[in-house]
Design an enzyme around this catalytic site. Sequence first.
Site, mmCIF file in Angstrom:
data_model
loop_
_atom_site.group_PDB
_atom_site.id
_atom_site.type_symbol
_atom_site.label_atom_id
_atom_site.label_comp_id
_atom_site.label_asym_id
_atom_site.label_seq_id
_atom_site.Cartn_x
_atom_site.Cartn_y
_atom_site.Cartn_z
ATOM 1 N N HIS A 128 3.545 7.859 7.665
ATOM 2 C CA HIS A 128 2.839 7.604 6.400
ATOM 3 C C HIS A 128 1.464 8.236 6.344
ATOM 4 C CE1 HIS A 128 0.011 4.910 8.321
ATOM 5 N NE2 HIS A 128 -0.412 4.412 7.188
ATOM 6 N N PRO A 164 -0.500 11.710 3.739
ATOM 7 C CA PRO A 164 -1.893 12.113 3.531
ATOM 8 C C PRO A 164 -2.582 12.465 4.840
ATOM 9 C CG PRO A 164 -1.398 9.995 2.477
ATOM 10 C CD PRO A 164 -0.272 10.313 3.392
ATOM 11 N N CYS A 219 0.874 -1.171 0.000
ATOM 12 C CA CYS A 219 0.000 0.000 0.000
ATOM 13 C C CYS A 219 0.914 1.224 0.000
ATOM 14 C CB CYS A 219 -0.886 -0.006 1.238
ATOM 15 S SG CYS A 219 -2.085 1.337 1.267
ATOM 16 N N GLY A 270 -2.735 8.765 11.135
ATOM 17 C CA GLY A 270 -2.802 7.781 12.212
ATOM 18 C C GLY A 270 -4.162 7.763 12.883
ATOM 19 N N THR A 280 -6.714 13.593 6.107
ATOM 20 C CA THR A 280 -8.022 12.977 5.935
ATOM 21 C C THR A 280 -8.884 13.926 5.109
ATOM 22 O OG1 THR A 280 -8.912 13.986 7.945
ATOM 23 C CG2 THR A 280 -7.801 11.875 8.175
ATOM 24 N N LYS A 312 -13.744 8.392 -2.956
ATOM 25 C CA LYS A 312 -13.601 7.409 -1.886
ATOM 26 C C LYS A 312 -14.274 6.092 -2.244
ATOM 27 C CE LYS A 312 -12.441 7.809 1.858
ATOM 28 N NZ LYS A 312 -11.158 7.460 2.513
ATOM 29 N N GLU A 364 -7.423 11.827 -4.618
ATOM 30 C CA GLU A 364 -7.764 13.183 -4.183
ATOM 31 C C GLU A 364 -7.137 14.212 -5.111
ATOM 32 O OE1 GLU A 364 -8.227 13.973 0.076
ATOM 33 O OE2 GLU A 364 -6.643 15.475 -0.156
#
Length: 476
Positions: free
Chosen positions: A399, A375, A98, A402, A377, A475, A207
């Site tokens: 990354h 990234p 990922c 969290g 959110t 999404k 995005e």
Amino acid sequence: MDIRLVAEGPWRFRIERDGAMRVPGLVLAPRELLPDEPGDQALRQVADVATLPGIVRASYAMPDIHWGYGFPIGGVAATDVVHGGVVSPGGVGFDISCGVRLLTAHVDRAALLPHLAPLMDRLDGLIPRGLGRGGLWDLAGRAELREVLRGGARYAVERGHGVPRDLERCEDGGAVGDADAAQVGERALERGAGQVGSLGSANHFLEVQAVDTVYDETCARAFGLRPGLVCVMIHCGSRGLGHQICADHVRAMDRVMRRYGIEVPDPQLACAPVDSVEGRAYLGAMAAAANFARANRQLLADAARGAFQKATGSGLDLLYDVSHNLAKLERHTGGDGVARPLLCVHRKGATRALPPGHPDLPDALRPFGQPVFVPGTMGTASYVMTGSTANRAFDSCCHGAGRVWSRHRAHRETSPRQVRRELVGAGVAVRPTSWRSVVEEVPEAYKDVDAVVRASEHNDLGRLVARLVPLGVLKG
């Protein structure tokens, strides 16, 4: 085993060795970013990872640490291959390779805004996402799927999905060289066959963003970033194929640990020596899943290029593509500059962050370090960072933001109507498959990404380059 957390300053904590721990734990986060959800076992997982055979230096936790499978998400650990070091599928995770891919557009925010709604509608109808099957690439049977597992993004470009320059801006040149498709089970092949070119679900996204702030003008210029520039960030991985590979090899290692004299405090830390039949089999299968993930992001980027061209007349250039769930065989130097033995570096929810001058970087990026993408959110910022020469966590960085809320808590605390109202009010065009799934990814369910990147910089994990804000989100 007691968890004794000792502050080493305002930005990091040490978990002192206790019991079977072979090295200490180092949590590279201020107190406000430490896990506080009732029942969160992330700090115990940091200590458990410190018991792995062959582990060196420390069991590291990035600022975005939270509970995971075996390893915490945001966990980094390196084992000495020659001296019995192990590889653990839990140190990579179920979504193998990922990662994040960032593309820069040939258009600024002001020019894009009149075209944003039709662009998002076009992407909404084009990009497969959500659970189950459905991908952009209709592969010609198992033989071509195995070509994807061997060739990754390189094979995708050969088949016309992208341009050669893309491969220069991909980790490992777009494909891991030691992939072994023969170690991928039939069930994993079945699950992956129809998913090349799909986002998946949960926290995966595509995005459309704009550069909001530049912190390092020289580095940003080298990365092709400037205030107002439109970018596209893609976050996804190896889908069902990677998940099945992880499950298969956890079971295989669980069966043989006793043979190798290995005991672990948590069965989710099932492992085997790197230089064993089982260790090599997992690394070969993991590399195949990594190539699947790189091909997956390559297909999605190529589709986004087409959508951008039709909606705006603008092209997209790849800045970089890097994974954050992978184990790699690497050599690292100590403080004395001497190269150490071969290490198996596990990064789970942690991005490799090569420093300036590293030979694995493309020529155009080498003087500035490897791009690192963090990234946020929906409705919050994302960040571009770059590698630091002072990084002691095996050239690893955070990354993402969290997670702090469970998905169940997110549904208790908010509603689809509330989330939709907040995002529309913030001017973010969201195209979900389900608003119910979007609720699970609300900003409140995650740590403050601004605090996460500040902690990363204070701990020499990376340097800030630019801040990106969302314009439109796709999404699963």
